[in-house]
Design a protein around this motif. Structure first.
Motif, PDB file in Angstrom:
ATOM      1  N   ALA A 293      27.329-102.036 -56.737  1.00  0.00           N
ATOM      2  CA  ALA A 293      25.880-101.848 -56.602  1.00  0.00           C
ATOM      3  C   ALA A 293      25.165-103.194 -56.648  1.00  0.00           C
ATOM      4  O   ALA A 293      24.418-103.484 -57.580  1.00  0.00           O
ATOM      5  CB  ALA A 293      25.362-100.925 -57.697  1.00  0.00           C
ATOM      6  N   PRO A 294      25.392-104.049 -55.638  1.00  0.00           N
ATOM      7  CA  PRO A 294      24.758-105.372 -55.665  1.00  0.00           C
ATOM      8  C   PRO A 294      23.237-105.316 -55.590  1.00  0.00           C
ATOM      9  O   PRO A 294      22.557-106.149 -56.196  1.00  0.00           O
ATOM     10  CB  PRO A 294      25.356-106.078 -54.433  1.00  0.00           C
ATOM     11  CG  PRO A 294      25.875-104.989 -53.564  1.00  0.00           C
ATOM     12  CD  PRO A 294      26.292-103.898 -54.478  1.00  0.00           C
ATOM     13  N   LEU A 295      22.670-104.352 -54.853  1.00  0.00           N
ATOM     14  CA  LEU A 295      21.208-104.236 -54.794  1.00  0.00           C
ATOM     15  C   LEU A 295      20.631-103.888 -56.167  1.00  0.00           C
ATOM     16  O   LEU A 295      19.614-104.438 -56.586  1.00  0.00           O
ATOM     17  CB  LEU A 295      20.809-103.180 -53.752  1.00  0.00           C
ATOM     18  CG  LEU A 295      20.954-103.567 -52.279  1.00  0.00           C
ATOM     19  CD1 LEU A 295      20.558-102.406 -51.384  1.00  0.00           C
ATOM     20  CD2 LEU A 295      20.105-104.807 -51.957  1.00  0.00           C
ATOM     21  N   LEU A 296      21.269-102.945 -56.820  1.00  0.00           N
ATOM     22  CA  LEU A 296      20.828-102.567 -58.163  1.00  0.00           C
ATOM     23  C   LEU A 296      20.993-103.744 -59.124  1.00  0.00           C
ATOM     24  O   LEU A 296      20.119-104.001 -59.967  1.00  0.00           O
ATOM     25  CB  LEU A 296      21.627-101.356 -58.655  1.00  0.00           C
ATOM     26  CG  LEU A 296      21.351-100.887 -60.090  1.00  0.00           C
ATOM     27  CD1 LEU A 296      19.879-100.522 -60.271  1.00  0.00           C
ATOM     28  CD2 LEU A 296      22.243 -99.707 -60.450  1.00  0.00           C
ATOM     29  N   GLU A 297      22.079-104.465 -58.997  1.00  0.00           N
ATOM     30  CA  GLU A 297      22.309-105.629 -59.844  1.00  0.00           C
ATOM     31  C   GLU A 297      21.212-106.673 -59.630  1.00  0.00           C
ATOM     32  O   GLU A 297      20.681-107.247 -60.585  1.00  0.00           O
ATOM     33  CB  GLU A 297      23.677-106.231 -59.550  1.00  0.00           C
ATOM     34  CG  GLU A 297      24.016-107.433 -60.404  1.00  0.00           C
ATOM     35  CD  GLU A 297      25.380-108.006 -60.083  1.00  0.00           C
ATOM     36  OE1 GLU A 297      25.882-108.831 -60.870  1.00  0.00           O
ATOM     37  OE2 GLU A 297      25.959-107.631 -59.034  1.00  0.00           O
TER      38      GLU A 297
END
Length: 387
Positions: A64-68
């Motif tokens: 979940a890079p966007l959430l990160e």
């Protein structure tokens, strides 16, 4: 008056003779409020510390890079959850909830599929549960930003979905104090009054009947009213002493408050203390007279103790009305003992002015209770000796 004074000092001496009970009552009066405020402030500090602690513990954040990226932009740090996070949460070694991210989270989201994020915590772990709302708000912000970006990519302005703006306008007075946890203090004061006078009331009536010392007292040239007045005045004096000590403990209690918000909320000064005493002293006299009357109908100390415990239970439940009905208080509350005093003490804690009319009504009701109890005890005294 000489006979009444003699009876009064005799009952006061008897009450002071039981040093163990007396010290327990006095110590509880002085320590109860500071201990409660310390516990309340500690709990509030724990809740605030969870809100301030900007750390997210997550599983599988790599998917979940966007959430990160969103979490880091909000000033949070991300830590990988330990493999045995469930066991550590149960043992209360992990003091925050754990964010569980499914595999291929971002791919599923990009394809328009419905995805779920889970928050894991043990319900018995109070500290972890306190961090639940901050994490929910953080994830809610991410969802809102993601939906807004999707709409913008399709040429739809997010302002179309927010055509109505909502603002709060506080209409409370600038000098009005906020009362939350401190609203429980009136209940504590009333319970201190009930418990403080109970032992003296039982000992001076049912206790003397059980020991056989009431009959020799009645053989003296004193009337039933003199006995009733002397005994009730002695018990009321003990209750008033408890009131004074408990209210006085409010001042050092402010020192042990370990939370800045609660310190700002709980502002108790000399005028507040005088108002509390003016409210509680008549109630202490009324409850003491009821305890004496109730105890006189019992033949043994144990029986009187049980009946007075029922009275204490009834009195303790009466202030619960304000918790169950937080709206505007009805006018008839001014005529109900205990509830009227609770209402006025809450007004004092809020910094409001207590009206003279409800104050006079409350005092008048207490005077009626004392008068009726004295009449009952005076008439009952002679019957007790004949039994």
């Amino acid at each position: 008056m000489r006979e009444v004074a003699a009876i009064y000092w005799k009952e006061i001496s008897d009450a002071m003779r039981d040093r163990r009970t007396l010290m327990m009552v006095l110590a509880s009066s002085l320590l109860l409020v500071p201990m409660l405020l310390f516990v309340f402030s500690t709990v509030m500090s724990q809740v605030e510390s969870q809100a301030i602690d900007r750390t997210v513990i997550a599983v599988n954040m790599k998917d979940a890079p966007l959430l990160e990226n969103y979490i880091l932009r909000q000033g949070y740090q991300i830590k990988a959850a330990p493999a045995d996070y469930e066991d550590k949460s149960r043992k209360k070694e992990l003091t925050k909830p754990v964010l569980l991210i499914p595999e291929n989270f971002e791919k599923e989201m990009a394809q328009g599929n419905r995805v779920e994020l889970e928050i894991a915590y043990d319900t018995s772990n109070r500290q972890a549960e306190m961090g639940l709302n901050p994490l929910r708000r953080l994830l809610g912000g991410f969802v809102q930003e993601k939906n807004g970006l999707d709409l913008m990519m399709r040429g739809v302005s997010t302002e179309l979905l927010q055509s109505i703006a909502i603002k709060e306008r506080h209409i409370s007075r600038p000098d009005e104090r906020k009362v939350t946890i401190t609203g429980m203090l009136p209940m504590v004061l009333i319970m201190a009054i009930v418990m403080g006078g109970m032992f003296a009331a039982i000992d001076s009536t049912a206790g003397e009947r059980e020991r056989g010392s009431l009959e020799p007292l009645m053989m003296n040239p004193v009337s039933g009213f003199q006995l009733a007045f002397g005994k009730t005045a002695a018990v009321a004096s003990v209750s008033v002493l408890i009131v004074i000590l408990t209210v006085s403990s409010f001042f050092p209690a402010q020192i042990v408050i370990a939370n800045e918000a609660l310190q700002a909320e709980f502002q108790f000064g000399g005028k507040d203390a005088l108002a509390f005493l003016f409210i509680l002293v008549p109630l202490a006299a009324a409850l003491s007279s009821l305890q004496v009357a109730l105890s006189l109908t019992c033949k043994t100390f144990k029986e009187a103790n049980v009946r007075n415990q029922l009275l204490s239970l009834t009195v303790s439940f009466m202030p619960m009305f304000f918790i169950l009905n937080p709206g505007k208080e009805p006018a008839w509350l001014a005529w109900v003992p205990v509830m009227a005093q609770t209402q006025m003490m809450n007004q004092v804690l809020k910094g409001e002015l207590v009206g003279a009319h409800p104050m006079l009504i409350a005092i008048g009701v207490c005077v009626l209770i004392v008068t009726a109890s004295l009449y009952f005890v005076a008439s009952k005294m002679r019957e007790v000796v004949m039994e």
